[in-house]
Design a protein around this motif. Structure first.
Motif, PDB file in Angstrom:
ATOM      1  N   LYS A 149       3.618  -1.130   4.056  1.00 53.83           N
ATOM      2  CA  LYS A 149       3.226   0.269   3.932  1.00 53.83           C
ATOM      3  C   LYS A 149       4.425   1.052   3.388  1.00 53.83           C
ATOM      4  CE  LYS A 149      -0.684  -0.422   6.229  1.00 53.83           C
ATOM      5  NZ  LYS A 149      -2.005  -0.464   5.572  1.00 53.83           N
ATOM      6  N   LEU A 187       1.486   5.050   0.429  1.00 54.21           N
ATOM      7  CA  LEU A 187       0.925   6.183   1.160  1.00 54.21           C
ATOM      8  C   LEU A 187       1.740   7.428   0.855  1.00 54.21           C
ATOM      9  CD1 LEU A 187       0.594   4.428   4.646  1.00 54.21           C
ATOM     10  CD2 LEU A 187      -1.142   4.566   2.849  1.00 54.21           C
ATOM     11  N   SER A 202      -4.058   9.440   3.820  1.00 55.78           N
ATOM     12  CA  SER A 202      -3.965   8.833   2.490  1.00 55.78           C
ATOM     13  C   SER A 202      -4.088   7.316   2.532  1.00 55.78           C
ATOM     14  CB  SER A 202      -2.633   9.222   1.824  1.00 55.78           C
ATOM     15  OG  SER A 202      -1.511   8.741   2.551  1.00 55.78           O
ATOM     16  N   ARG A 203      -4.430   6.755   3.688  1.00 59.22           N
ATOM     17  CA  ARG A 203      -4.625   5.301   3.810  1.00 59.22           C
ATOM     18  C   ARG A 203      -6.094   4.991   3.554  1.00 59.22           C
ATOM     19  NH1 ARG A 203      -6.419   1.842   7.544  1.00 59.22           N
ATOM     20  NH2 ARG A 203      -6.661   3.507   9.088  1.00 59.22           N
ATOM     21  N   ASN A 204      -6.345   4.207   2.524  1.00 55.33           N
ATOM     22  CA  ASN A 204      -7.721   3.891   2.136  1.00 55.33           C
ATOM     23  C   ASN A 204      -8.284   2.808   3.050  1.00 55.33           C
ATOM     24  OD1 ASN A 204     -10.085   3.013   0.877  1.00 55.33           O
ATOM     25  ND2 ASN A 204      -9.269   3.238  -1.180  1.00 55.33           N
ATOM     26  N   PRO A 263       0.247  10.158   5.967  1.00 61.37           N
ATOM     27  CA  PRO A 263       0.089   8.709   5.814  1.00 61.37           C
ATOM     28  C   PRO A 263      -1.298   8.180   6.150  1.00 61.37           C
ATOM     29  CG  PRO A 263       2.168   9.212   6.892  1.00 61.37           C
ATOM     30  CD  PRO A 263       1.385  10.488   6.829  1.00 61.37           C
ATOM     31  N   GLU A 264      -1.861   8.594   7.270  1.00 57.41           N
ATOM     32  CA  GLU A 264      -3.170   8.058   7.647  1.00 57.41           C
ATOM     33  C   GLU A 264      -4.289   8.665   6.818  1.00 57.41           C
ATOM     34  OE1 GLU A 264      -4.447   5.586  10.431  1.00 57.41           O
ATOM     35  OE2 GLU A 264      -2.772   5.053   9.135  1.00 57.41           O
ATOM     36  N   GLU A 293       0.849  -1.195   0.000  1.00 56.20           N
ATOM     37  CA  GLU A 293       0.000   0.000   0.000  1.00 56.20           C
ATOM     38  C   GLU A 293       0.884   1.245   0.000  1.00 56.20           C
ATOM     39  OE1 GLU A 293      -3.834   2.139   2.129  1.00 56.20           O
ATOM     40  OE2 GLU A 293      -2.845   0.481   3.160  1.00 56.20           O
ATOM     41  N   GLU A 345      -7.634  -1.600   3.609  1.00 62.50           N
ATOM     42  CA  GLU A 345      -7.396  -2.267   4.888  1.00 62.50           C
ATOM     43  C   GLU A 345      -8.461  -3.330   5.157  1.00 62.50           C
ATOM     44  OE1 GLU A 345      -5.007  -2.740   8.374  1.00 62.50           O
ATOM     45  OE2 GLU A 345      -4.704  -1.818   6.413  1.00 62.50           O
ATOM     46  N   GLY A 352      -3.262   1.863  -3.569  1.00 61.36           N
ATOM     47  CA  GLY A 352      -3.133   3.180  -2.966  1.00 61.36           C
ATOM     48  C   GLY A 352      -4.145   4.144  -3.551  1.00 61.36           C
ATOM     49  N   TYR A 378       3.636   2.392  12.360  1.00 61.97           N
ATOM     50  CA  TYR A 378       3.202   1.258  11.536  1.00 61.97           C
ATOM     51  C   TYR A 378       3.960  -0.023  11.869  1.00 61.97           C
ATOM     52  CZ  TYR A 378       0.499   4.463   8.638  1.00 61.97           C
ATOM     53  OH  TYR A 378      -0.410   5.386   8.191  1.00 61.97           O
ATOM     54  N   SER A 400       0.838  -6.640   4.959  1.00 63.65           N
ATOM     55  CA  SER A 400       0.918  -5.369   4.233  1.00 63.65           C
ATOM     56  C   SER A 400       2.290  -4.733   4.381  1.00 63.65           C
ATOM     57  CB  SER A 400      -0.152  -4.400   4.760  1.00 63.65           C
ATOM     58  OG  SER A 400      -0.025  -3.128   4.163  1.00 63.65           O
TER      59      SER A 400
END
Length: 305
Positions: A57, A31, A39-41, A36-37, A29, A45, A123, A77, A55
């Motif tokens: 990251k 980011l 842009s985290r889908n 980061p968070e 994934e 997850e 992403g 992470y 994963s």
């Protein structure tokens, strides 16, 4: 302003991703290291956890992010189960080349010709997936541009006799729950320009910089920040860059100034800036939970009355 952007092709992309994930070993994934968070889908997850896939990251664009914040995000992470995190710039082949071996460590049982390592890169739009893919494949196989949602369908590539990689379209999710996330995504050009107003996003970005990086504003535009609010920052950019509306007697063109300001941030001209840290993220979520609890209590009281 609540920013939402979910083009039609993303629905079919999610369905296809769910089908493909059953056949891969590791989810990469990508980011944005600056957010980061945000842009985290959460859909990625959810799919990953459902299939119990590890994963990797990848905090991309690390050359644009605050290195102190990036270090904190890596620790955040890497403390989570079944996850590894690494910070890179996808444009640098030496940094990108580390990813397959990191994926291998997450799936040690997939290491021979009978069981090749199968990776899937995912992403949000405009986070650098295509650049990373081109670097890994060592040729230009994906279109790269400063516009979100260029990739529209999945593609599979062999990285060698024992490694395959599936590239997927950039996907957002149907509802961005936190307004600040939408503003961070807009500031970083992860959503289409029709989903937001430049001045409002620029004011949000100015607020972050006034709080955490005021020296970056002074260094770039040459004005003091002590007495400024976010609107004042955009007005200051307009004055310094000569953004005036023709025929309006020197009236500032705040739309143009906002666009210049956002472009400077996206290009790294303001310096290495992170829009969130683990601490600011936790504070935002706590405030949102408190507000939700207060609203719920008020609704209960209204029904009782």
């Amino acid at each position: 302003m609540a920013i939402q952007w979910f083009p039609g092709h993303m629905t079919s992309a999610r369905k296809k991703a769910a089908e493909t994930m059953e056949q891969v070993d590791v989810v990469i994934e990508v980011l944005d290291a600056r957010l980061p968070e945000a842009s985290r889908n959460p859909m990625i997850e959810e799919l990953r956890r459902h299939r119990q896939r590890p994963s990797l990251k990848v905090l991309n664009k690390t050359d644009l992010a605050d290195p102190v914040a990036t270090k904190a995000w890596l620790a955040f992470y890497n403390a989570q189960p079944n996850i590894k995190a690494v910070a890179i710039s996808a444009k640098k082949p030496g940094e990108a080349a580390r990813l397959p071996s990191l994926c291998q460590s997450l799936a040690p049982h997939r290491k021979d010709n009978l069981k090749p390592l199968r990776m899937m890169i995912m992403g949000i739009p405009n986070v650098g997936k295509s650049t990373l893919l081109n670097t890994l494949v060592k040729r230009r196989v994906a279109a790269v541009g400063d516009q979100p949602a260029i990739t529209k369908q999945q593609q599979r590539y062999d990285l060698g006799p024992r490694q395959t990689l599936v590239d997927t379209p950039g996907m957002l999710w149907p509802r961005i729950a936190h307004p600040a996330d939408g503003l961070m995504l807009a500031a970083s050009h992860a959503v289409g320009t029709n989903a937001y107003i430049d001045e409002e996003v620029a004011e949000f970005l100015a607020g972050v910089l006034l709080t955490r990086y005021p020296a970056c504003l002074t260094a770039r535009y040459g004005f003091a920040t002590a007495d400024l609010d976010p609107i004042g920052v955009v007005e200051g950019v307009a004055r310094k860059r000569g953004c005036l509306i023709k025929g309006r007697g020197g009236e500032l063109d705040l739309e143009r100034a906002a666009q210049i300001f956002l472009t400077d941030y996206r290009a790294g001209a303001l310096g290495r800036i992170s829009l969130e840290t683990p601490e600011t993220r936790a504070a935002m979520l706590a405030a949102a939970a408190a507000a939700e609890a207060e609203d719920s209590g008020a609704e209960s009281q209204d029904r009782a009355d």
